[in-house]
Design a protein around this motif. Structure first.
Motif: not given
Length: 414
Positions: A81-99
Motif C-alpha cells: 500500500n505504498g509503504t516500504a517494508f524490510v525483513e530485518p537482516p542478520k547484521l552480524r552476518q553481513v559485517g561491513h556491508h551493514a551500512p
C-alpha cells in the motif's frame, strides 16, 4: 559549458517527500530520462516470456540471497500500500556491508515518499559481483537486485550504493566548474589512474566475462575454487604501466582526490572484484576514459557507446592501452569531444533524480510480472517479521554499532 539551470536539474526539484507522484505525474517528472530504463524489458525478458514471476521463484530468491542463507549479504523487502517494508537482516552476518544495506533501505523510503509504489517483494544484495550463472536463461532464475552483472547472470541492475555513500551528486554539481578549471589544452598528456589492489573474481564458465590475459599473453589468473578464477588485473596493469612511465601514471598507492584526476587528459578505468563504481566518477572529470572491456555492466551502461563516450581497451591484452593512447594523441579534438560526451551523459543520467526515476520504472515493471498478490494469501508470510523501512532505520539501524551509522543516514541524499 553546462547551462546554469539545465532542465534535468529543474526537474529534480519536482521529486520530494512533500507528496507521492501518481503514475501519470511520475511519467511527466521522469520523461527526460526515458532512455535510462529502455533496457529494463530485456533484463526482465526471461520472466516475461514465461508469463511472469511466480511465488516459488521469489521465495527461493529470498531463501538464497537474503541473510536467511549463511554468508549471504542481502535483505528481503517490499512495498505494501505504498509503504516500504524490510525483513530485518542478520547484521552480524553481513559485517561491513551493514551500512550498505541501510543505504539501500533509505532509498526504498525515498521511493515510498516520492512515488505511488506498487505492491511487490524483492531481494537486494550488496555482494560485489553476481554469483549465480543463469545460462541459458530460465523463468526459474532468481531476480536479485544488484549493482552489477554480466550477460550470463539474471540479476536486475540497480544503482550502486556509492552514489549515496560518496555523495555523488555533490561531485556532479561541480562538472561545469571542473571543465572551466581544467581546460583540455592545459591538461597533462598522460594516462592517469589510482586503484585499490582488488583481484578480479569470475566464473570460468562465464562466456560474457572475457578471460584476462596479461601483457604478451602472460597468465595472470588462477583457480581459487571449482567455480571461481582470480585474476590479478590491477596489480598486473600497474606493474606493466611502470615500464611505460613516460606515458602512464598508474599505481596502487599514492592516492589522490577525485578532482585531482581532472588534471590529466586521459584516465584509465579497471574493474575490481566485479564492477567498479569509479567509472561513474571519472566521467565527471571530462577526461578521456580508457575503459577496460571486462564484461561487467551497470544499470546505465546500455547508454555508453565506445568511441562516443569512452575508448575501450583490454579486450584481449593490456597493451591495447598503447593503441588507445596513440589514437587519442593523433586525434586530439576527437578525444576532447569523447571526453565531453562522457561528462554530459553523467550529468544528464546519473544524478539523484534520474536514478530515482530509474528505480521507480524498474520496480514498476518488475511488480507487473509478479504472478501473485504480495502480502496476501500464500504470500502473506513471505517477509518474516517485516517492519516499515523508515521505522527500522530510525531504531535498529540508527542504534547499530553504537550509533556510528547515524551520520550516514542523516547525510543521506537521493
Amino acid at each position: 559549458l553546462l547551462p546554469p539551470a539545465s532542465p534535468h536539474l529543474q526537474r529534480r526539484r519536482q521529486l520530494s517527500p512533500a507528496g507521492q507522484l501518481s503514475a501519470q505525474e511520475a511519467e511527466a517528472a521522469c520523461a527526460l530520462y526515458t532512455p535510462l530504463w529502455s533496457d529494463v524489458p530485456r533484463e526482465l525478458s526471461r520472466w516475461s516470456a514465461a508469463g511472469g514471476i511466480d511465488l516459488a521463484v521469489v521465495a527461493a530468491t529470498v531463501r538464497k540471497h537474503s541473510t536467511r542463507a549463511k554468508d549471504a549479504k542481502g535483505f528481503a523487502a517490499g512495498f505494501r500500500n505504498g509503504t516500504a517494508f524490510v525483513e530485518p537482516p542478520k547484521l552480524r552476518q553481513v559485517g561491513h556491508h551493514a551500512p550498505l544495506l541501510f543505504t539501500y533501505m533509505r532509498m526504498l523510503v525515498h521511493l515510498q515518499d516520492s512515488f505511488q509504489m506498487p505492491d511487490l517483494d524483492m531481494v537486494i544484495s550488496t555482494v560485489d559481483r553476481p554469483l549465480q550463472l543463469s545460462v541459458p536463461p530460465s523463468a526459474s532464475d532468481h531476480p536479485v537486485f544488484r549493482f552489477c552483472k554480466t550477460d550470463s547472470h539474471s540479476d536486475l541492475l540497480i544503482p550502486i550504493f556509492h552514489f549515496h555513500t560518496k555523495h555523488y551528486d555533490k561531485l556532479l554539481a561541480k562538472a561545469d566548474e571542473i571543465h572551466r578549471s581544467h581546460p583540455w589544452d592545459e591538461r597533462t598528456d598522460k594516462v592517469f589512474g589510482r586503484f585499490s589492489g582488488y583481484s578480479r573474481h569470475a566464473s570460468p564458465k562465464d562466456s560474457a566475462s572475457p578471460e584476462r590475459q596479461g601483457a604478451s599473453g602472460e597468465d595472470i589468473c588462477a583457480a581459487s575454487s571449482r567455480v571461481t578464477r582470480v585474476c590479478q588485473v590491477r596489480t598486473h596493469f600497474a606493474e606493466w604501466c611502470a615500464s611505460h612511465a613516460s606515458d602512464f601514471d598508474v599505481r596502487l598507492d599514492n592516492f589522490k582526490p577525485m578532482e585531482y584526476h581532472a588534471r590529466f587528459k586521459y584516465l584509465v578505468h579497471l574493474d575490481g572484484q566485479g564492477l567498479s563504481s569509479r567509472l561513474d566518477q571519472l566521467f565527471v572529470m571530462r577526461s578521456l576514459v580508457l575503459k577496460e572491456d571486462s564484461g561487467y555492466r551497470a544499470f546505465y551502461h546500455h547508454l555508453l557507446k565506445p568511441y562516443e563516450h569512452y575508448i575501450p581497451f583490454w579486450r584481449q591484452r593490456p597493451e591495447e592501452a598503447l593503441d588507445a593512447l596513440s589514437w587519442a594523441r593523433s586525434h586530439d579534438s576527437d578525444a576532447a569531444e569523447v571526453a565531453a560526451a562522457g561528462q554530459q551523459l553523467a550529468v544528464k543520467y546519473l544524478g539523484g533524480h534520474a536514478r530515482a526515476c530509474y528505480w521507480y520504472h524498474l520496480l514498476r515493471e518488475y511488480a507487473g510480472l509478479l504472478m501473485y498478490e504480495p502480502g496476501r494469501g500464500e504470500a502473506a508470510g513471505l517477509l518474516r517479521g517485516a517492519v516499515p523501512a523508515a521505522e527500522y532505520l530510525a531504531t535498529t539501524a540508527s542504534a547499530y554499532e553504537g550509533g556510528k551509522h547515524r551520520v550516514l543516514l542523516r547525510n543521506w541524499a537521493p
